[in-house]
Design an enzyme around this catalytic site. Sequence first.
Site, PDB file in Angstrom:
ATOM      1  N   TYR A  49      -0.659 -14.203   3.051  1.00 37.05           N
ATOM      2  CA  TYR A  49      -0.013 -14.630   1.800  1.00 37.05           C
ATOM      3  C   TYR A  49       0.391 -16.104   1.849  1.00 37.05           C
ATOM      4  CZ  TYR A  49       0.654  -9.544   1.156  1.00 37.05           C
ATOM      5  OH  TYR A  49       0.487  -8.188   1.051  1.00 37.05           O
ATOM      6  N   ILE A 227       6.965  -1.414  -3.037  1.00 34.32           N
ATOM      7  CA  ILE A 227       7.303  -2.841  -2.915  1.00 34.32           C
ATOM      8  C   ILE A 227       6.822  -3.614  -4.147  1.00 34.32           C
ATOM      9  CG2 ILE A 227       7.563  -3.061  -0.413  1.00 34.32           C
ATOM     10  CD1 ILE A 227       4.557  -3.773  -0.286  1.00 34.32           C
ATOM     11  N   VAL A 231       8.549 -12.746  -9.536  1.00 33.67           N
ATOM     12  CA  VAL A 231       9.234 -14.005  -9.226  1.00 33.67           C
ATOM     13  C   VAL A 231      10.375 -14.249 -10.206  1.00 33.67           C
ATOM     14  CG1 VAL A 231       7.191 -15.055  -8.174  1.00 33.67           C
ATOM     15  CG2 VAL A 231       7.613 -15.377 -10.619  1.00 33.67           C
TER      16      VAL A 231
END
EC number: 1.1.1.-
Length: 275
Positions: A49, A227, A231
């Site tokens: 990531y 999960i 943002v």
Amino acid sequence: MSPRITLNDGNSIPQVGLGVWQTPAEDTERAVAAALQAGYRHIDTAAAYRNETETGRAIANSGVPREDIFLVTKLWNSDQGYDATLAAFDASVQRLGVDYLDLYLIHWPVPENNKFVDTFKAFAHLRDQGRIRSIGVSNFEPEHLTTLIEETGIVPAVNQIELHPLLPQQELRDVHAKLGIATEAWSPLGQGSLLADPVITGIAEQHGKTPAQVLIRWHIQLGNIVIPKSVNPERIASNFDVFDFELSGQDITSIASLETGKRLGPDPRTFNFTG
């Protein structure tokens, strides 16, 4: 606070965490900080990531004690193999600014390379050294799990897989249940494709919740670790506000009707990318 799932090694993981897949580095620190402020205590990143540094910085600056945070990262495909794994682990914890991981996952099996067994042996070595609390895998199909367990004698604590109402993975979840492996869902909201679905929006209206909250609650009631990523600080907090309602049996049945069996991501049996 999130309920916790007890893993087969005796450790426990918060059932709801923040994922930072496809989160740009410049947004990651803010997102992780917002999650920790909202009450999350489980953060999931990966070497691939390219945001481990920002994830670690947010944790360090959060004021939340390290031991209260369940931190997960993943080994990328090109780093598989015993010695390469040890080096990649050192690089990840250095970027994260921590001295141990709560959970380390093999990101993909990469069956063509046939290195995941040696990789997992390196994981076991790191666990024995106290540098990892729990060891697991991601995107492993039943045959990969069988090989891994037969060759190492170790049952992974977790298998993180693509899982959402379009692809509920019942067969693989049944395998996990028999073996004592916890199921963790990535792309738990179907990459947003389900948020406008009439079945989901209808259930959300009945409960006075958002479509995302309904989907996260579906995972919780199935027993999945989940999960969701975001943002947006308000959405991050909203995604964690899922412990004060319950889906009915009829809700669960309605959601089951959405199954297509089609993946949104790669097929682990043929995904051999190591770039």
